[in-house]
Design a protein around this motif. Structure first.
Motif, PDB file in Angstrom:
ATOM      1  N   GLN A  41      -6.556 -22.273  45.779  1.00  0.00           N
ATOM      2  CA  GLN A  41      -7.410 -21.827  44.679  1.00  0.00           C
ATOM      3  C   GLN A  41      -6.852 -22.188  43.306  1.00  0.00           C
ATOM      4  O   GLN A  41      -5.644 -22.361  43.128  1.00  0.00           O
ATOM      5  N   PHE A  43      -5.488 -21.299  39.856  1.00  0.00           N
ATOM      6  CA  PHE A  43      -4.698 -20.124  39.465  1.00  0.00           C
ATOM      7  C   PHE A  43      -3.836 -20.486  38.246  1.00  0.00           C
ATOM      8  O   PHE A  43      -2.613 -20.509  38.317  1.00  0.00           O
ATOM      9  N   LEU A  64     -13.914 -14.297  38.194  1.00  0.00           N
ATOM     10  CA  LEU A  64     -13.070 -13.117  38.029  1.00  0.00           C
ATOM     11  C   LEU A  64     -12.361 -13.179  36.688  1.00  0.00           C
ATOM     12  O   LEU A  64     -11.835 -14.225  36.299  1.00  0.00           O
ATOM     13  N   PRO A  67      -7.851 -12.901  38.292  1.00  0.00           N
ATOM     14  CA  PRO A  67      -7.574 -13.035  39.724  1.00  0.00           C
ATOM     15  C   PRO A  67      -6.169 -12.540  40.071  1.00  0.00           C
ATOM     16  O   PRO A  67      -5.261 -12.546  39.226  1.00  0.00           O
ATOM     17  N   TYR A  79      -4.282 -15.015  48.386  1.00  0.00           N
ATOM     18  CA  TYR A  79      -5.197 -14.878  47.249  1.00  0.00           C
ATOM     19  C   TYR A  79      -6.141 -13.721  47.535  1.00  0.00           C
ATOM     20  O   TYR A  79      -6.809 -13.690  48.571  1.00  0.00           O
ATOM     21  N   SER A  81      -9.437 -11.483  46.742  1.00  0.00           N
ATOM     22  CA  SER A  81     -10.747 -11.745  46.126  1.00  0.00           C
ATOM     23  C   SER A  81     -11.267 -10.537  45.359  1.00  0.00           C
ATOM     24  O   SER A  81     -12.377 -10.065  45.574  1.00  0.00           O
ATOM     25  N   ASP A  83     -10.968  -8.478  41.247  1.00  0.00           N
ATOM     26  CA  ASP A  83     -10.673  -8.639  39.829  1.00  0.00           C
ATOM     27  C   ASP A  83      -9.790  -7.482  39.356  1.00  0.00           C
ATOM     28  O   ASP A  83     -10.169  -6.314  39.479  1.00  0.00           O
TER      29      ASP A  83
END
Length: 328
Positions: A41, A43, A64, A67, A79, A81, A83
């Protein structure tokens, strides 16, 4: 002034000599302590904190505001998912959150940069709190730092000194009001992009009474258009290490650099770069946005997927602080 290209040549020569010597002696070099990308992802601009596990936070992506990722051992990352900042301060705009940083302080304090609703195109620094490291964080209604006339403020990072004093460092986003070129600040007159520091209250939600913002570092010609992404740590020897990135994030010149001081308020002396694109870091393109753990043993940062900044992935590094040197 730091002679960065001279330092780069010296480091590369030293690495080449070490590699040749080891090969001639039939000795295998231990792989440098860099891992990643730890997941696929996007980041960017990560920060890290350790509680019962490691938690990392990043700039807005995937819808988000902030994250989150976690690891039990700094090796295997997941990771998450959700916020960490689902509700933003009334002063800012959703999905414009940059470079969040979480600090333990009884509970948890999250510093973040968000675009000003009153001054679109300019970021300010806000603060939010939570009793849970993963959030949700409750934001304050007003920003903590908002110097619109000098370009805004981004890249906040909290730091607890050995005596318990709590500080915030951030970048004045001068290139935001630059005159064009690389990261909008490659055309004269070049606008300053200083790193600032100011003492906070014990709770970290306001500046301490009587405290003032102090400039501790700024760009020079070797840094290209800017410096940014500050993070502070103190070694067991009492040396303060200020990591930062220089040059433009969307180019191969973006890097992780650092400066050192014997007083938290400086003066800071720039040291050779820590990570750059290419040898001896062939797996990295445009590494930057680093955050160092308070004990000075670990680092998180991003590097580009491919050769564009569209996706900036999370990497980790094991480091040591000795004298005025960070080693990977």
């Amino acid at each position: 002034m730091r002679t960065s290209w001279v330092h780069r040549v010296i480091k590369l020569l030293n690495f080449a000599i070490l590699t040749w010597t080891a090969t001639a002696l039939g000795v295998s070099l231990e792989k440098r302590s860099i891992a990643g990308p730890v997941f696929s992802q996007n980041f960017p601009d990560p920060s890290v904190i350790f509680t019962d596990a490691y938690y990392a936070f990043s700039t807005t992506s995937a819808g988000l505001n902030v994250p989150v990722a976690t690891s039990p051992d700094f090796n295997t990352w997941t990771y998450l998912s959700h916020d960490a900042l689902p509700t933003i301060g009334a002063w800012t705009i959703a999905n414009t959150i940059w470079a969040p940083d979480v600090v333990a302080d009884g509970g948890y304090v999250l510093f973040y940069a968000g675009e000003s609703a009153a001054n679109p195109g300019f970021h300010c620094v806000g603060v939010a709190t939570s009793t849970n490291v993963e959030g949700p964080y409750a934001p304050q209604a007003e920003p903590l730092v908002c110097p619109i006339s000098t370009g805004g403020a981004i890249d906040p990072a909290g730091f607890h000194d050995v005596n318990g004093d709590f500080y915030l460092v951030w970048k004045v986003d001068g290139n935001n009001i630059g005159h064009g070129g690389s990261c909008n600040n490659g055309v004269a007159p070049i606008v300053p992009t200083p790193i600032m520091i100011q003492q906070l209250t014990a709770e970290g939600t306001a500046f301490a009474v009587g405290s003032t913002a102090t400039e501790i570092l700024d760009r020079d010609d070797d840094d290209g258009p800017l410096i940014e992404a500050p993070s502070l740590a103190r070694s067991a020897e009492g040396v303060y290490f200020l990591t930062f990135s220089s040059n433009c994030y969307s180019t191969s010149l973006y890097d992780v650099s650092y400066a050192t001081a014997t007083n938290v308020l400086g003066p800071y002396t720039k040291q050779p770069w820590l990570m750059i694109t290419g040898t001896p870091f062939a797996q990295l393109y445009a590494p930057g946005g680093a955050d160092i753990t308070p004990d000075g043993t670990k680092l998180v940062f991003h590097a580009d997927l491919g050769t564009t900044s569209d996706i900036r992935q999370l990497y980790t590094a094991e480091i040591t602080l000795s004298g005025t040197t960070i080693s990977i």
